[in-house]
Scaffold this active site. Sequence first.
Site, short mmCIF file in Angstrom:
data_model
loop_
_atom_site.label_atom_id
_atom_site.label_comp_id
_atom_site.label_asym_id
_atom_site.label_seq_id
_atom_site.Cartn_x
_atom_site.Cartn_y
_atom_site.Cartn_z
N HIS A 20 13.07 11.07 -5.15
CA HIS A 20 12.01 10.29 -4.50
C HIS A 20 10.69 11.03 -4.70
O HIS A 20 10.63 12.25 -4.54
CB HIS A 20 12.28 10.10 -3.01
CG HIS A 20 13.54 9.36 -2.76
ND1 HIS A 20 13.62 7.99 -2.85
CD2 HIS A 20 14.79 9.81 -2.47
CE1 HIS A 20 14.87 7.62 -2.61
NE2 HIS A 20 15.60 8.70 -2.38
N TYR A 78 1.94 8.17 -3.30
CA TYR A 78 2.68 8.29 -4.57
C TYR A 78 1.89 8.94 -5.70
O TYR A 78 2.41 9.13 -6.79
CB TYR A 78 3.16 6.90 -5.02
CG TYR A 78 4.07 6.24 -4.02
CD1 TYR A 78 5.32 6.80 -3.72
CD2 TYR A 78 3.70 5.08 -3.35
CE1 TYR A 78 6.16 6.22 -2.79
CE2 TYR A 78 4.54 4.48 -2.42
CZ TYR A 78 5.76 5.06 -2.14
OH TYR A 78 6.60 4.50 -1.23
O1 CA2 Z 1 9.13 8.14 -2.68
C1 CA2 Z 1 9.79 7.42 -3.43
O2 CA2 Z 1 9.95 7.64 -4.62
C2 CA2 Z 1 10.39 6.11 -2.87
O3 CA2 Z 1 11.67 5.95 -3.47
C3 CA2 Z 1 9.45 4.99 -3.28
C4 CA2 Z 1 9.85 3.64 -2.70
C5 CA2 Z 1 10.09 3.72 -1.20
O4 CA2 Z 1 10.62 2.49 -0.73
C6 CA2 Z 1 11.07 4.84 -0.84
O5 CA2 Z 1 11.20 4.91 0.58
C7 CA2 Z 1 10.56 6.17 -1.35
C8 CA2 Z 1 8.75 2.62 -2.97
C9 CA2 Z 1 8.58 2.33 -4.43
C10 CA2 Z 1 7.38 1.46 -4.61
O6 CA2 Z 1 6.36 2.29 -5.12
C11 CA2 Z 1 5.05 1.86 -5.14
C12 CA2 Z 1 4.15 2.70 -5.71
C13 CA2 Z 1 2.83 2.36 -5.74
C14 CA2 Z 1 2.42 1.18 -5.20
C15 CA2 Z 1 3.32 0.34 -4.63
C16 CA2 Z 1 4.65 0.67 -4.59
#
Ligand code: CA2
Length: 157
Positions: A102, A24
Site C-alpha cells: 500500500h 498518494y
Molecule cells: O495506500 C494504498 O496504496 C491504498 O491501497 C490505495 C487505495 C485505498 O483504498 C487503500 O485503502 C490504500 C486507493 C486507491 C485509489 O488511489 C487513488 C489515487 C489517487 C487519486 C485517487 C485514487
Amino acid sequence: MAKTIYVLNGPNLNLLGTREPHVYGHATLADVEKLCQATARRHGFAVVFRQSNHEGQIVDWINEARSEKASGLIINPAGYTTTSVAILDALLAMEAPVIEVHISNIHAREEFRHHSYVSKAARAVICGFGIDGYALAIAGLADLGAAKSGAKTGAKG
Ligand code: CA2
C-alpha cells in the site's frame, strides 16, 4: 531466461498522481511501472505490470501468474483489500510468495482501511513508503529467492 514477477494494481490506482497528492504523492501509475521495471531489471526479474478496476480481472491475472509459474506476485489491492474473499482465495492458491503493498500507511488512516483479507495470503506487507514500497517489495522477493537457492543464510526463506 529471467524469472517473472507479477505486479497487480487494484481499482482507481489508474488515477494516481491526479488527486489526493497529500496521501498518494505526485507519481503516476506509469511512474510506478517504470520504477518496477528498473528495480526488477537490477534484480534479474522480468515484470508483468497491470491495473484493473474489476475484481474478476484481478482474480484471472492471479490465476495466470500461478499457471505461468511466476516467481512472485506483488499486489496493491486498493479498495478490494478490505472486501475481496475472491482475491484472497486466488492468492491462497499461489505457491510463489505474495507481497501486499500500500502506498499510504493504511493503519494511520480510517479504521475501515485497517483490515485486509489479502494479508492472510501475504508473505509480507509493506505500507506507508509511498511508491518506493513497490521497489522494496521487489527487493524483498529477490532476497527470498536468493535465500531459497542457498546464496544467503538467515531466518528468511
Ligand atoms: O495506500 C494504498 O496504496 C491504498 O491501497 C490505495 C487505495 C485505498 O483504498 C487503500 O485503502 C490504500 C486507493 C486507491 C485509489 O488511489 C487513488 C489515487 C489517487 C487519486 C485517487 C485514487
